[in-house]
Design an enzyme around this catalytic site. Structure first.
Site, PDB file in Angstrom:
ATOM      1  N   ARG A   6       0.698  -1.238  -0.084  1.00  0.00           N
ATOM      2  CA  ARG A   6      -0.064  -0.032  -0.100  1.00  0.00           C
ATOM      3  C   ARG A   6       0.785   1.443  -0.053  1.00  0.00           C
ATOM      4  O   ARG A   6       0.023   2.479   0.057  1.00  0.00           O
ATOM      5  CB  ARG A   6      -0.888  -0.011   1.280  1.00  0.00           C
ATOM      6  CG  ARG A   6      -2.433   0.064   1.124  1.00  0.00           C
ATOM      7  CD  ARG A   6      -2.940  -0.291   2.465  1.00  0.00           C
ATOM      8  NE  ARG A   6      -4.141   0.192   2.540  1.00  0.00           N
ATOM      9  CZ  ARG A   6      -5.144  -0.608   2.419  1.00  0.00           C
ATOM     10  NH1 ARG A   6      -5.221  -1.868   2.394  1.00  0.00           N
ATOM     11  NH2 ARG A   6      -6.450  -0.109   2.509  1.00  0.00           N
ATOM     12  N   ARG A  57     -18.878  -2.055   9.266  1.00  0.00           N
ATOM     13  CA  ARG A  57     -17.373  -1.735   9.750  1.00  0.00           C
ATOM     14  C   ARG A  57     -17.160  -0.311  10.325  1.00  0.00           C
ATOM     15  O   ARG A  57     -17.675   0.615   9.841  1.00  0.00           O
ATOM     16  CB  ARG A  57     -16.456  -2.124   8.392  1.00  0.00           C
ATOM     17  CG  ARG A  57     -15.373  -3.071   8.472  1.00  0.00           C
ATOM     18  CD  ARG A  57     -14.840  -3.559   7.411  1.00  0.00           C
ATOM     19  NE  ARG A  57     -13.896  -2.140   6.902  1.00  0.00           N
ATOM     20  CZ  ARG A  57     -12.955  -2.402   5.842  1.00  0.00           C
ATOM     21  NH1 ARG A  57     -12.978  -3.688   5.120  1.00  0.00           N
ATOM     22  NH2 ARG A  57     -12.174  -1.682   5.480  1.00  0.00           N
ATOM     23  N   ARG A 110     -22.289  -1.077   2.778  1.00  0.00           N
ATOM     24  CA  ARG A 110     -21.557  -2.375   2.943  1.00  0.00           C
ATOM     25  C   ARG A 110     -21.880  -2.946   4.245  1.00  0.00           C
ATOM     26  O   ARG A 110     -22.085  -2.327   5.165  1.00  0.00           O
ATOM     27  CB  ARG A 110     -20.040  -2.210   2.891  1.00  0.00           C
ATOM     28  CG  ARG A 110     -19.065  -3.482   3.361  1.00  0.00           C
ATOM     29  CD  ARG A 110     -17.827  -3.520   2.830  1.00  0.00           C
ATOM     30  NE  ARG A 110     -17.148  -2.376   3.619  1.00  0.00           N
ATOM     31  CZ  ARG A 110     -15.780  -2.163   3.156  1.00  0.00           C
ATOM     32  NH1 ARG A 110     -15.327  -2.997   2.271  1.00  0.00           N
ATOM     33  NH2 ARG A 110     -15.106  -1.295   3.724  1.00  0.00           N
ATOM     34  N   ARG A 168      -9.750   7.761   4.193  1.00  0.00           N
ATOM     35  CA  ARG A 168      -8.915   6.562   3.622  1.00  0.00           C
ATOM     36  C   ARG A 168      -8.859   6.840   2.130  1.00  0.00           C
ATOM     37  O   ARG A 168      -7.723   6.473   1.561  1.00  0.00           O
ATOM     38  CB  ARG A 168     -10.023   5.285   3.647  1.00  0.00           C
ATOM     39  CG  ARG A 168      -9.930   4.898   5.301  1.00  0.00           C
ATOM     40  CD  ARG A 168     -11.035   3.931   5.499  1.00  0.00           C
ATOM     41  NE  ARG A 168     -11.005   2.788   4.722  1.00  0.00           N
ATOM     42  CZ  ARG A 168     -12.180   1.935   4.628  1.00  0.00           C
ATOM     43  NH1 ARG A 168     -13.312   2.172   5.226  1.00  0.00           N
ATOM     44  NH2 ARG A 168     -12.101   0.792   3.683  1.00  0.00           N
TER      45      ARG A 168
HETATM   46  P1  AP5 Z   1     -15.295  -4.678  -1.060  1.00  0.00           P
HETATM   47  O1  AP5 Z   1     -15.126  -5.637  -1.975  1.00  0.00           O
HETATM   48  O2  AP5 Z   1     -15.358  -4.656   0.410  1.00  0.00           O
HETATM   49  O3  AP5 Z   1     -13.934  -3.364  -1.294  1.00  0.00           O
HETATM   50  P2  AP5 Z   1     -12.608  -3.259  -0.956  1.00  0.00           P
HETATM   51  O4  AP5 Z   1     -12.013  -2.666  -1.948  1.00  0.00           O
HETATM   52  O5  AP5 Z   1     -11.928  -4.586  -0.525  1.00  0.00           O
HETATM   53  O6  AP5 Z   1     -12.866  -2.203   0.310  1.00  0.00           O
HETATM   54  P3  AP5 Z   1     -11.960  -2.125   1.595  1.00  0.00           P
HETATM   55  O7  AP5 Z   1     -12.675  -1.088   2.118  1.00  0.00           O
HETATM   56  O8  AP5 Z   1     -12.060  -3.419   2.411  1.00  0.00           O
HETATM   57  O9  AP5 Z   1     -10.582  -1.818   1.055  1.00  0.00           O
HETATM   58  P4  AP5 Z   1      -9.587  -1.076   1.946  1.00  0.00           P
HETATM   59  O10 AP5 Z   1      -8.475  -0.985   0.953  1.00  0.00           O
HETATM   60  O11 AP5 Z   1      -9.948   0.385   2.498  1.00  0.00           O
HETATM   61  O12 AP5 Z   1      -9.593  -1.674   3.371  1.00  0.00           O
HETATM   62  P5  AP5 Z   1      -8.602  -2.813   3.901  1.00  0.00           P
HETATM   63  O13 AP5 Z   1      -9.535  -3.630   4.627  1.00  0.00           O
HETATM   64  O14 AP5 Z   1      -7.599  -3.314   3.296  1.00  0.00           O
HETATM   65  O15 AP5 Z   1     -16.407  -4.047  -1.607  1.00  0.00           O
HETATM   66  C1  AP5 Z   1     -16.908  -2.612  -1.087  1.00  0.00           C
HETATM   67  C2  AP5 Z   1     -18.598  -2.825  -0.822  1.00  0.00           C
HETATM   68  O16 AP5 Z   1     -18.808  -2.631  -2.297  1.00  0.00           O
HETATM   69  C3  AP5 Z   1     -19.061  -4.277  -0.398  1.00  0.00           C
HETATM   70  O17 AP5 Z   1     -20.477  -3.886   0.166  1.00  0.00           O
HETATM   71  C4  AP5 Z   1     -19.483  -5.012  -1.954  1.00  0.00           C
HETATM   72  O18 AP5 Z   1     -20.498  -5.810  -1.460  1.00  0.00           O
HETATM   73  C5  AP5 Z   1     -19.733  -3.926  -2.659  1.00  0.00           C
HETATM   74  N1  AP5 Z   1     -19.380  -4.130  -4.014  1.00  0.00           N
HETATM   75  C6  AP5 Z   1     -18.200  -4.655  -4.568  1.00  0.00           C
HETATM   76  N2  AP5 Z   1     -17.862  -4.835  -5.720  1.00  0.00           N
HETATM   77  C7  AP5 Z   1     -18.848  -4.098  -6.280  1.00  0.00           C
HETATM   78  C8  AP5 Z   1     -19.492  -3.834  -7.577  1.00  0.00           C
HETATM   79  N3  AP5 Z   1     -18.620  -4.278  -8.848  1.00  0.00           N
HETATM   80  N4  AP5 Z   1     -20.615  -3.050  -7.630  1.00  0.00           N
HETATM   81  C9  AP5 Z   1     -21.369  -3.005  -6.702  1.00  0.00           C
HETATM   82  N5  AP5 Z   1     -20.999  -3.054  -5.304  1.00  0.00           N
HETATM   83  C10 AP5 Z   1     -19.663  -3.776  -5.206  1.00  0.00           C
HETATM   84  O19 AP5 Z   1      -7.768  -1.962   5.076  1.00  0.00           O
HETATM   85  C11 AP5 Z   1      -8.552  -1.293   6.304  1.00  0.00           C
HETATM   86  C12 AP5 Z   1      -7.335  -0.492   7.191  1.00  0.00           C
HETATM   87  O20 AP5 Z   1      -6.345  -1.538   7.360  1.00  0.00           O
HETATM   88  C13 AP5 Z   1      -6.640   0.491   6.184  1.00  0.00           C
HETATM   89  O21 AP5 Z   1      -7.513   1.604   6.214  1.00  0.00           O
HETATM   90  C14 AP5 Z   1      -5.247   0.579   7.087  1.00  0.00           C
HETATM   91  O22 AP5 Z   1      -5.399   1.419   8.138  1.00  0.00           O
HETATM   92  C15 AP5 Z   1      -5.167  -0.814   7.476  1.00  0.00           C
HETATM   93  N6  AP5 Z   1      -4.317  -1.490   6.343  1.00  0.00           N
HETATM   94  C16 AP5 Z   1      -4.645  -2.682   5.819  1.00  0.00           C
HETATM   95  N7  AP5 Z   1      -3.681  -3.213   4.931  1.00  0.00           N
HETATM   96  C17 AP5 Z   1      -2.766  -2.271   5.113  1.00  0.00           C
HETATM   97  C18 AP5 Z   1      -1.316  -2.148   4.564  1.00  0.00           C
HETATM   98  N8  AP5 Z   1      -0.970  -2.771   3.705  1.00  0.00           N
HETATM   99  N9  AP5 Z   1      -0.593  -0.944   5.115  1.00  0.00           N
HETATM  100  C19 AP5 Z   1      -0.865  -0.528   5.973  1.00  0.00           C
HETATM  101  N10 AP5 Z   1      -2.120  -0.294   6.590  1.00  0.00           N
HETATM  102  C20 AP5 Z   1      -2.966  -1.580   6.172  1.00  0.00           C
END
Ligand code: AP5
Length: 218
Positions: A88, A159, A127, A170
């Site tokens: 990231r 969430r 979501r 974010r």
């Molecule tokens: P979904 O599939 O859940 O989307 P996503 O891209 O996975 O979204 P996230 O919010 O999980 O991503 P993120 O990167 O912000 O969070 P993460 O957990 O990695 O889909 C979203 C919604 O839309 C759902 O309801 C789904 O049903 C719907 N949907 C999906 N596709 C669709 C479509 N085509 N059409 C219509 N609806 C659709 O990270 C969370 C936190 O963890 C970060 O903020 C950070 O603090 C920390 N973190 C995680 N990884 C790291 C890292 N590598 N380094 C540092 N901090 C980190």
């Protein structure tokens, strides 16, 4: 197959990673899920990262890379993985490259799922999550019974970081720190561009086609 899914929050990385994991028979590794389960279990890591996730910032690179390194040592990663939410930042991408290089491994493709900020904000408000890991959306992917998981019957929840103010943070974090990875992987010829503003199944088919895997028939 070793894949990375890139894209803003809510682009559908987790949704597509789960589908790809089933189709390609390699594990779905989400750093966000690892952090959230540590927060839930109140581990030392969970205590360290809970405020960071709540604010929409990023967990420090060294902590995140160490977690990924441990996870990749598990047996199920022998034939590949789908990385969702990692790397990231540029330092994470560089560390990941050398981590894989030490084992003579490399990334096969980086799938960049794009979505406009305005769609992200709308999407996140709908979501719904299940403790078992399934992800739903009240409009685009509703459960059969409102508020209840189709797979395990548990009540769904929202969430903590899906509040609009946190989503905006974010998004800013994504534009400042993660979007430069598109260039990083483009220079390596690895980027596959995918439109995230299509229905879930259509996006999945686009990814399979781009990977030359239409015959998976999923
Ligand atoms: P979904 O599939 O859940 O989307 P996503 O891209 O996975 O979204 P996230 O919010 O999980 O991503 P993120 O990167 O912000 O969070 P993460 O957990 O990695 O889909 C979203 C919604 O839309 C759902 O309801 C789904 O049903 C719907 N949907 C999906 N596709 C669709 C479509 N085509 N059409 C219509 N609806 C659709 O990270 C969370 C936190 O963890 C970060 O903020 C950070 O603090 C920390 N973190 C995680 N990884 C790291 C890292 N590598 N380094 C540092 N901090 C980190």
């Amino acid at each position: 197959m070793r894949l990375i899914l890139l894209g803003p929050p809510g682009a559908g990385k987790g949704t597509q990673a789960a589908l790809l994991s089933g189709a390609l028979k390699v594990p779905h590794i989400s750093t966000g899920d690892i952090f959230r389960s540590n927060i839930k279990e109140k581990t030392e890591l969970g205590k360290l990262v809970s405020g960071i996730l709540e604010s929409g910032g990023l967990v420090p690179d060294d902590v995140t890379c160490e977690i990924v390194k441990d996870r990749l040592m598990k047996d199920d990663c022998r034939n590949g993985f789908i990385m969702d939410g990692f790397p990231r930042t540029l330092p994470q991408a560089e560390m990941f490259e050398s981590m894989l290089g030490e084992n003579n491994q490399r990334i096969d493709a980086v799938i960049n799922i794009s979505l406009d900020d305005s769609v992200v904000v709308k999407r996140m408000s709908g979501r719904r999550m299940c403790p078992c890991g399934k992800v739903y959306h009240v409009l685009s992917h509703p459960p059969r019974e409102e508020g209840v998981c189709d797979s395990c019957g548990s009540p769904l929840y929202i969430r903590d970081d899906d509040r609009e103010e946190t989503v905006l943070n974010r998004l800013k974090t994504y534009h400042d720190q993660t979007s430069p990875l598109i260039d990083f992987y483009s220079r390596r010829g690895l980027i596959i561009e995918i439109d995230g503003d299509k229905p879930i199944d259509a996006t999945f088919q686009d990814i399979l086609t781009a990977l030359g895997r239409e015959s998976d028939g999923v």
